[in-house]
Design a protein around this motif. Structure first.
Motif, mmCIF file in Angstrom:
data_model
loop_
_atom_site.group_PDB
_atom_site.id
_atom_site.type_symbol
_atom_site.label_atom_id
_atom_site.label_comp_id
_atom_site.label_asym_id
_atom_site.label_seq_id
_atom_site.Cartn_x
_atom_site.Cartn_y
_atom_site.Cartn_z
ATOM 1 N N LEU A 30 5.268 -33.175 23.760
ATOM 2 C CA LEU A 30 4.934 -34.539 24.175
ATOM 3 C C LEU A 30 3.979 -35.196 23.176
ATOM 4 O O LEU A 30 4.113 -36.388 22.878
ATOM 5 C CB LEU A 30 4.326 -34.541 25.579
ATOM 6 N N SER A 31 3.056 -34.430 22.646
ATOM 7 C CA SER A 31 2.134 -34.961 21.635
ATOM 8 C C SER A 31 2.878 -35.315 20.357
ATOM 9 O O SER A 31 2.608 -36.348 19.734
ATOM 10 C CB SER A 31 1.028 -33.942 21.355
ATOM 11 N N LEU A 32 3.825 -34.475 19.979
ATOM 12 C CA LEU A 32 4.650 -34.759 18.798
ATOM 13 C C LEU A 32 5.417 -36.062 18.962
ATOM 14 O O LEU A 32 5.421 -36.916 18.070
ATOM 15 C CB LEU A 32 5.618 -33.599 18.550
ATOM 16 N N GLY A 33 6.040 -36.232 20.110
ATOM 17 C CA GLY A 33 6.765 -37.477 20.369
ATOM 18 C C GLY A 33 5.850 -38.683 20.378
ATOM 19 O O GLY A 33 6.210 -39.763 19.899
ATOM 20 N N THR A 34 4.647 -38.515 20.897
ATOM 21 C CA THR A 34 3.663 -39.596 20.922
ATOM 22 C C THR A 34 3.258 -40.002 19.511
ATOM 23 O O THR A 34 3.204 -41.193 19.189
ATOM 24 C CB THR A 34 2.429 -39.167 21.737
ATOM 25 N N VAL A 35 2.995 -39.018 18.670
ATOM 26 C CA VAL A 35 2.626 -39.304 17.271
ATOM 27 C C VAL A 35 3.771 -40.042 16.581
ATOM 28 O O VAL A 35 3.548 -41.042 15.886
ATOM 29 C CB VAL A 35 2.259 -38.009 16.517
ATOM 30 N N CYS A 36 4.997 -39.589 16.782
ATOM 31 C CA CYS A 36 6.152 -40.253 16.156
ATOM 32 C C CYS A 36 6.283 -41.695 16.614
ATOM 33 O O CYS A 36 6.493 -42.598 15.798
ATOM 34 C CB CYS A 36 7.437 -39.485 16.473
ATOM 35 N N ARG A 37 6.155 -41.928 17.922
ATOM 36 C CA ARG A 37 6.341 -43.282 18.453
ATOM 37 C C ARG A 37 5.234 -44.232 18.016
ATOM 38 O O ARG A 37 5.497 -45.368 17.612
ATOM 39 C CB ARG A 37 6.416 -43.249 19.988
ATOM 40 N N VAL A 38 3.994 -43.800 18.115
ATOM 41 C CA VAL A 38 2.880 -44.678 17.736
ATOM 42 C C VAL A 38 2.905 -44.955 16.234
ATOM 43 O O VAL A 38 2.685 -46.093 15.796
ATOM 44 C CB VAL A 38 1.527 -44.085 18.191
ATOM 45 N N THR A 39 3.231 -43.948 15.428
ATOM 46 C CA THR A 39 3.344 -44.144 13.986
ATOM 47 C C THR A 39 4.440 -45.149 13.667
ATOM 48 O O THR A 39 4.253 -46.061 12.864
ATOM 49 C CB THR A 39 3.624 -42.804 13.278
ATOM 50 N N ARG A 40 5.575 -44.998 14.309
ATOM 51 C CA ARG A 40 6.691 -45.933 14.097
ATOM 52 C C ARG A 40 6.289 -47.352 14.514
ATOM 53 O O ARG A 40 6.607 -48.320 13.827
ATOM 54 C CB ARG A 40 7.904 -45.449 14.898
ATOM 55 N N PHE A 41 5.595 -47.468 15.637
ATOM 56 C CA PHE A 41 5.160 -48.776 16.097
ATOM 57 C C PHE A 41 4.267 -49.463 15.059
ATOM 58 O O PHE A 41 4.477 -50.625 14.716
ATOM 59 C CB PHE A 41 4.411 -48.663 17.433
ATOM 60 N N ILE A 42 3.287 -48.757 14.555
ATOM 61 C CA ILE A 42 2.342 -49.350 13.608
ATOM 62 C C ILE A 42 3.010 -49.696 12.290
ATOM 63 O O ILE A 42 2.774 -50.759 11.725
ATOM 64 C CB ILE A 42 1.140 -48.413 13.379
ATOM 65 N N THR A 43 3.875 -48.820 11.780
ATOM 66 C CA THR A 43 4.410 -48.997 10.429
ATOM 67 C C THR A 43 5.699 -49.794 10.346
ATOM 68 O O THR A 43 5.992 -50.359 9.293
ATOM 69 C CB THR A 43 4.636 -47.638 9.747
ATOM 70 N N LYS A 44 6.476 -49.873 11.420
ATOM 71 C CA LYS A 44 7.804 -50.490 11.311
ATOM 72 C C LYS A 44 8.132 -51.558 12.342
ATOM 73 O O LYS A 44 8.930 -52.444 12.059
ATOM 74 C CB LYS A 44 8.895 -49.409 11.406
ATOM 75 N N ASP A 45 7.617 -51.466 13.549
ATOM 76 C CA ASP A 45 8.042 -52.363 14.622
ATOM 77 C C ASP A 45 7.603 -53.801 14.380
ATOM 78 O O ASP A 45 6.526 -54.057 13.835
ATOM 79 C CB ASP A 45 7.506 -51.889 15.970
ATOM 80 N N ALA A 46 8.455 -54.726 14.828
ATOM 81 C CA ALA A 46 8.186 -56.152 14.657
ATOM 82 C C ALA A 46 6.924 -56.588 15.415
ATOM 83 O O ALA A 46 6.221 -57.492 14.962
ATOM 84 C CB ALA A 46 9.384 -56.968 15.125
ATOM 85 N N LEU A 47 6.642 -55.961 16.549
ATOM 86 C CA LEU A 47 5.460 -56.340 17.323
ATOM 87 C C LEU A 47 4.158 -56.084 16.569
ATOM 88 O O LEU A 47 3.148 -56.723 16.842
ATOM 89 C CB LEU A 47 5.436 -55.604 18.660
#
Length: 95
Positions: free
Chosen positions: A8-25
């Motif tokens: 779950l921590s691994l998935g959290t790191v992946c999602r938050v990293t993706r949000f900061i570096t790539k997501d339009a929001l």
């Protein structure tokens, strides 16, 4: 740390990293950093580099998992972020 908390921590790191570096929001955040420090600055690179951001996110998530990994609120939040990340991967793969 249990295997569940680790995954779950691994998935959290992946999602938050993706949000900061790539997501339009988060594009506004990345733009403000680039405007303040310059497009070619280390700070602008830091917020757009997945490898760079993931180190900081992983450090924070690891500390939080160590402290609260067995708490329901941590596991529920981490599961939501992990499922969001996996749904995004599946959507890209299926499209």
């Amino acid at each position: 740390m249990s295997v569940l908390v680790f995954l779950l921590s691994l998935g959290t790191v992946c999602r938050v990293t993706r949000f900061i570096t790539k997501d339009a929001l988060a594009a506004g955040f990345r733009s403000r950093v680039a405007d303040r420090f310059g497009d070619d600055s280390q700070q602008a690179y830091l917020v757009s580099c997945g490898w760079c951001v993931s180190v900081w996110i992983a450090g924070a998530v690891t500390a939080l998992a160590y402290w609260a990994g067995n708490e329901t609120w941590y596991q529920a939040g981490a599961m939501a972020l992990t499922l969001s990340y996996l749904a995004g991967l599946a959507g890209n793969w299926l499209d």
